[in-house]
Design a protein around this motif. Structure first.
Motif: not given
Length: 204
Positions: A138, A135, A133, A168
């Motif tokens: 996500c 940016e 995961l 994340f």
């Protein structure tokens, strides 16, 4: 998954496993199918086979010999092979996990679609998904669904320890706790329970 799509998916799985065995390439079945095989949600995605980096080229050539079309993406952590419309990923450098003998020793042999395969350990599967995961990707919805369906099989403490440095992944655990998934699994509270019992013993 439509019947025809499922049949093609099943045929590619059997063809891939047979090709790897013929070439004597050790593999683990990972990804969404390794989750589905343990009772998780149905998967409509590609086939993920995990191999050691030194075996990646041989694994790709084994699939080519079986009639598949190879692809070498620029990312440098996987190869791909197309069996008609079905995609096979050969993953040799997943984020956050070195493919070693130890990873293979954690594998579990099960029957999937009437064929015996070695599944990647559930904690390894979830760890690679959590650590992937970022940016740009996500989406927690599928992970939450899979975690909920397999919560009794997961070693949550181990998974948290292995992924806790990745923000994340920490967000995933916050979601899982808020949705009541973790509270229902005894592993999460073992240490707290032991501490509580110790306090009761010394309490006058």
């Amino acid at each position: 998954m439509a019947d025809e799509g499922f049949k093609a998916f099943e045929a590619t799985l059997k063809k891939s496993v047979a090709a790897f065995r013929e070439a004597e390439v050790p593999t683990l079945l990972g990804g969404s199918l390794a989750i589905w095989a343990r009772g998780g949600p149905e998967t409509r995605h590609d086939l993920d086979f995990m191999v050691k980096p030194e075996d990646a080229e041989r694994a790709l050539q084994a699939l080519v010999a079986a009639g598949m079309t190879p692809e070498r993406p620029p990312e440098g952590w996987l190869y791909k092979a197309w069996d008609g419309d079905v995609l096979v990923d050969i993953i040799f450098r997943p984020r956050g996990l070195e493919m070693t003998d130890e990873v293979f020793s954690r594998g579990e042999t099960r029957e999937v679609m009437a064929i015996s395969v070695i599944l990647m350990s559930l904690e390894d599967v979830f760890a690679t998904k959590l650590l992937a995961l970022d940016e740009h990707d996500c989406d927690y919805s599928a992970l939450i669904l899979r975690a909920r369906s397999l919560r009794e099989q997961l070693d949550w403490d181990d998974l948290r320890d292995r992924t806790d440095e990745w923000p994340f992944a920490r967000a995933f655990f916050t979601l899982a706790e808020g949705l009541g998934i973790l509270q229902q699994h005894p592993i999460v509270h073992q240490e707290a329970d032991r501490e509580h019992r110790r306090m009761r013993v010394v309490d006058p």
